[in-house]
Write an enzyme that holds these catalytic residues in place. Structure first.
Site, short mmCIF file in Angstrom:
data_model
loop_
_atom_site.label_atom_id
_atom_site.label_comp_id
_atom_site.label_asym_id
_atom_site.label_seq_id
_atom_site.Cartn_x
_atom_site.Cartn_y
_atom_site.Cartn_z
N HIS A 1 0.84 -1.20 0.00
CA HIS A 1 0.00 0.00 0.00
C HIS A 1 0.88 1.26 0.00
O HIS A 1 0.75 2.14 -0.85
CB HIS A 1 -0.90 -0.03 1.24
CG HIS A 1 -1.81 1.15 1.36
ND1 HIS A 1 -3.12 1.14 0.94
CD2 HIS A 1 -1.60 2.38 1.89
CE1 HIS A 1 -3.67 2.32 1.18
NE2 HIS A 1 -2.77 3.10 1.77
N GLU A 2 1.81 1.31 0.96
CA GLU A 2 2.68 2.49 1.05
C GLU A 2 3.60 2.57 -0.17
O GLU A 2 3.99 3.67 -0.59
CB GLU A 2 3.49 2.46 2.34
CG GLU A 2 2.66 2.42 3.64
CD GLU A 2 1.64 3.53 3.76
OE1 GLU A 2 1.81 4.59 3.14
OE2 GLU A 2 0.63 3.34 4.48
N GLU B 1 -4.13 8.39 -2.78
CA GLU B 1 -4.65 7.15 -2.22
C GLU B 1 -4.98 6.15 -3.33
O GLU B 1 -4.82 4.94 -3.16
CB GLU B 1 -5.88 7.44 -1.37
CG GLU B 1 -6.37 6.26 -0.56
CD GLU B 1 -5.40 5.78 0.51
OE1 GLU B 1 -4.39 6.49 0.76
OE2 GLU B 1 -5.62 4.70 1.07
N HIS C 1 1.93 4.63 -2.77
CA HIS C 1 2.16 6.06 -2.51
C HIS C 1 3.58 6.44 -2.95
O HIS C 1 3.80 7.48 -3.57
CB HIS C 1 2.03 6.36 -1.01
CG HIS C 1 0.62 6.40 -0.49
ND1 HIS C 1 -0.35 7.21 -1.03
CD2 HIS C 1 0.03 5.73 0.53
CE1 HIS C 1 -1.49 7.05 -0.36
NE2 HIS C 1 -1.29 6.14 0.60
#
EC number: 3.4.17.19
Lengths: 497, 497
Positions: free
Chosen positions: A263-264, A293, A267
């Site tokens: 997820h990160e 996001e 980003h």
């Protein structure tokens, strides 16, 4: 030097200060000894004031006006000037002493929150959180006047430029109509199937970290310009050339940390792939938090939780931890990674119930900022929302309104971007797979490059050249709506094996 | 608000920026990914420029003049005002663009040095080091005019306020007369004794770290306001409430890292015990680098390498690593920790040969800054010095003039403070043992508190209230001279068991 060139120099200096702040913030969350908190609050507050002073310098209004008439600007410089003006408007709306007071209150409140959360003690947090909220409302009032919008929209605009509550209310209204029935259907379907096979731990942290690093590298994360570390609340931060993401490990369950890392990483890819020629200028920055996001969710939800990717990843995971048996088959891992179960904690929520957590927070922070609710009523209202939307009874604020750092950290108006991002991610992933036949086959062999190349071209490299809605329309052929997202959810949770 | 109060607020802001710089510098040395170097250089340069601009603000001259006439200042405020004026004088002597250019050149040169040093490639370093030296000479020229001193003294003054080369030449002249014969005597004596018993490794890094932490705690280091980490070149840095020291570990030899940690702990205690009521103001700062080094050397050389302390520490070390046999006896460890052997590397040098390394560097940097020598001649002149003073033939610049970060890092005029610090340390330790009978018995049972309490009272808590020479005279009853230091060396190396 032209007015525009002077502005470019000033904004480059601002970018360097903001990068310094990014590293200091990362350090605060990862390594700082507790007794350094007050001193760090001073450092952060001081740098924010300096940044604010540079941005609100008396000359800037004239420079911006003069630059408007310098008609030799290229396309990206025009966009850059527009973003400079936007930043100036946001900054000048708020007096410097209010910025400083808010920064100090946030630093204090975050430290209190670190004690209050594990203790489940909302009363401990209430005074410092009231201070933060009070100052946020003052900031909102100042900005709302300058921007001509509601208090809440004035805060939202910092995260989602041009975002408005009518639009969000409409999209969230569609979701609210769709979700409860859909969650029920999914739970019914999952109940009817055999149990998911559990993975037997322990899973050593060093092995988890190595697996995370390997997957980050597969996705294209550049470790020459970034790091992976540990913090209580995972985030992606750091500086322009130094993108630092964090996770937290659980020796009994590697699956959450691994997806958290991916997820990160989503980003981080957005940050690492920003337009190289414009770095240091506002136009190089990511186009708002919903799109940011969307990038984390494209990697985590659309790519890494897909059956295609898990066909590749399942044997890698199994070999990393020396696992054996059918629990490590892709089919079982896919069911594990798409398991739906209403729970208390947002960051642990699955793809299907996550929007419910956001709907609750969005309603509450709108009401608190508008002054339609007082902070003392927050726990009760929170618990009511959890009961109504997810059928859960909250028995400690540790699992309720104390769980997130956002409000203590002054990030009011941020929450809706998570779910706007999920909807955007579905729409972008759908467009990428239609544009390039290799996206899905690539993921099935652990090759993210067709997907990430499409994202780099259509999103990352565009910085803030266009408004978010135009960028999305250009990339996907349509403005944002919830239909592709709902189709994605129905397909994955009601149709796939 | 009075002029003095306005100045206090400005200097508090400066202190916060400098603390931020301290953390960023620490990060650069410990954790930063290589590809972030250019961005970090921008951050450091920008914050230094902002700091410089605050310090050189046009108003400050008037504020300083007005404050001189505000006759309600307390004793410490008078001293604070004096330090403010001193800082202002240093800063205004140098134009902002020169400060910025120097900061950038240093960041670049440090990165080149990280490659050139292991490669032993002075030619690789020469262009960027020339740039640093050239800018240092410009800075020196600007300051020398304001201070009315030589170029070299103008740089020295930043580290050793009021330091002058006549004084140093005199003290170093005494040492130069004393050392060569003394080193010969010590080597003769050591040759005549049985071999020192070696300690059998490997010594796991985690165990070394745990032992270091235990000894730091015994010495009074506050881990609530500080950290211990790893870097190539050990240092003590960080921020006012966040004192961060570093070391580097060798699995085959724990003894160097352990004493390195205690050395940096001595620096750290000075920082952690600065006067609490004055923090954020210049008067709270340590009184120059010679005194700072004296604090590291009191802990490392005077206390931890004493026979008394090693009686306590020997069994702790033995138990930590599961060692057995006479090699772990205090007598053998003491001989190991006081072994004299001329070598190439300053940071590995023993107490007796260390000053020779400083005499070489002091002569060379004086000549380079004065323009009496060119940088291309540095390796040859360095190697000549090593031959003359220590009888060693340097065959690679890796073991010669590339070994230290000081010159690439812009710390010209810093080197003499190491040996001035050693002399100061001997004088202070002698005074402490005379003032409190418990200092030596305390060390023999691992209790640093009598020593550290005396240091806190007489040095740490005094900040910059007095000039260094007055502070030393007040604490020890005499101005600095080399006699106590020489007596200490004779006693330890020619008389002790």
């Amino acid at each position: 030097m032209s007015a525009y060139q002077t502005l470019e120099r000033r904004f480059a200096r601002l970018a360097a200060i903001n990068d310094a702040l990014g590293i200091l913030h990362w350090d605060t969350e990862t390594l700082m000894p507790p007794g350094a908190a007050d001193g760090r609050a001073e450092q952060l507050a001081t740098l924010k004031v300096l940044s604010h002073e540079l941005l609100t310098d008396d000359d800037n209004a004239d420079l911006l006006a003069d630059a408007e008439h310098e008609r030799e600007l290229s396309n990206w410089q025009e966009a850059n000037l527009h973003e400079m003006r936007r930043a100036y408007l946001h900054a000048t709306a708020v007096p410097g002493d209010l910025v400083e007071a808010s920064s100090r209150a946030i630093s204090r409140c975050e430290m209190v929150w670190r004690e209050a959360r594990p203790a489940g003690d909302f009363a401990m947090l209430l005074p410092s959180l009231s201070e933060v909220l009070n100052l946020q409302r003052q900031i909102a009032a100042a900005k709302a006047e300058a921007l001509g919008c509601s208090l809440y929209e004035a805060l939202l605009d910092s995260y989602e430029p041009g975002g408005n509550t009518d639009h969000i209310d409409k999209v969230f209204g569609d979701l609210r109509a769709f979700l409860p029935g859909f969650i029920g259907e999914v739970l019914e379907r999952q109940k009817s199937r055999p149990d998911i096979l559990p993975l037997q731990g322990p899973f050593p942290i060093e092995t988890q970290r190595a697996l995370g690093v390997r997957m980050m590298q597969a996705a294209g994360f550049d470790f020459n310009k970034g790091r992976l570390d540990i913090s209580l609340h995972p985030f992606c931060g750091g500086a322009t050339h130094d993108v630092r993401l964090t996770t937290r490990y659980d020796e009994d369950d590697f699956t959450k940390a691994l997806m958290g890392v991916m997820h990160e990483t989503g980003h981080a890819l957005y940050e690492q792939n920003r337009p190289a020629d414009w770095l240091g200028q506002p136009v190089s920055e990511a186009r708002g938090m919903s799109l940011h996001e969307s990038q984390s969710l494209i990697i985590e939800m659309q790519a890494c939780r897909s059956r295609a990717f898990l066909e590749f990843a399942a044997p890698v995971m199994r070999d990393s931890f020396g696992g054996t048996g059918p629990a490590w088959d892709a089919a079982n891992l896919h069911r594990l990674y798409t398991k739906v179960e209403p729970g208390f904690i947002r960051v642990d929520a699955d793809e299907v119930t996550y929007p419910a957590h956001i709907l609750i927070r969005y309603d509450l922070e709108k009401a608190l900022i508008a002054g339609d609710m007082i902070l003392a009523d927050l726990p009760g209202a929170w618990n009511e929302g959890m009961r109504d939307l997810l059928g859960l009874k909250v028995t400690t604020d540790r699992l309720g309104c104390l769980q997130d750092i956002h409000w203590p950290g002054g990030a009011w108006g941020y929450f809706p971007t998570y779910t706007l991002g999920a909807i955007t991610a579905a729409q972008l992933f759908d467009a990428a797979t239609r544009a390039d036949d290799n996206v899905l086959p690539g993921l099935a062999r652990g090759d993210f490059s067709p997907l990430v190349n499409w994202l780099r071209t259509n999103i990352h490299s565009q910085g803030s050249l266009l408004p978010a809605d135009q960028l999305l329309t250009k990339a996907t052929g349509r403005p944002l709506d919830a239909s592709v997202y709902e189709r994605h959810l129905r397909r994955r949770y009601l149709e796939e094996a």
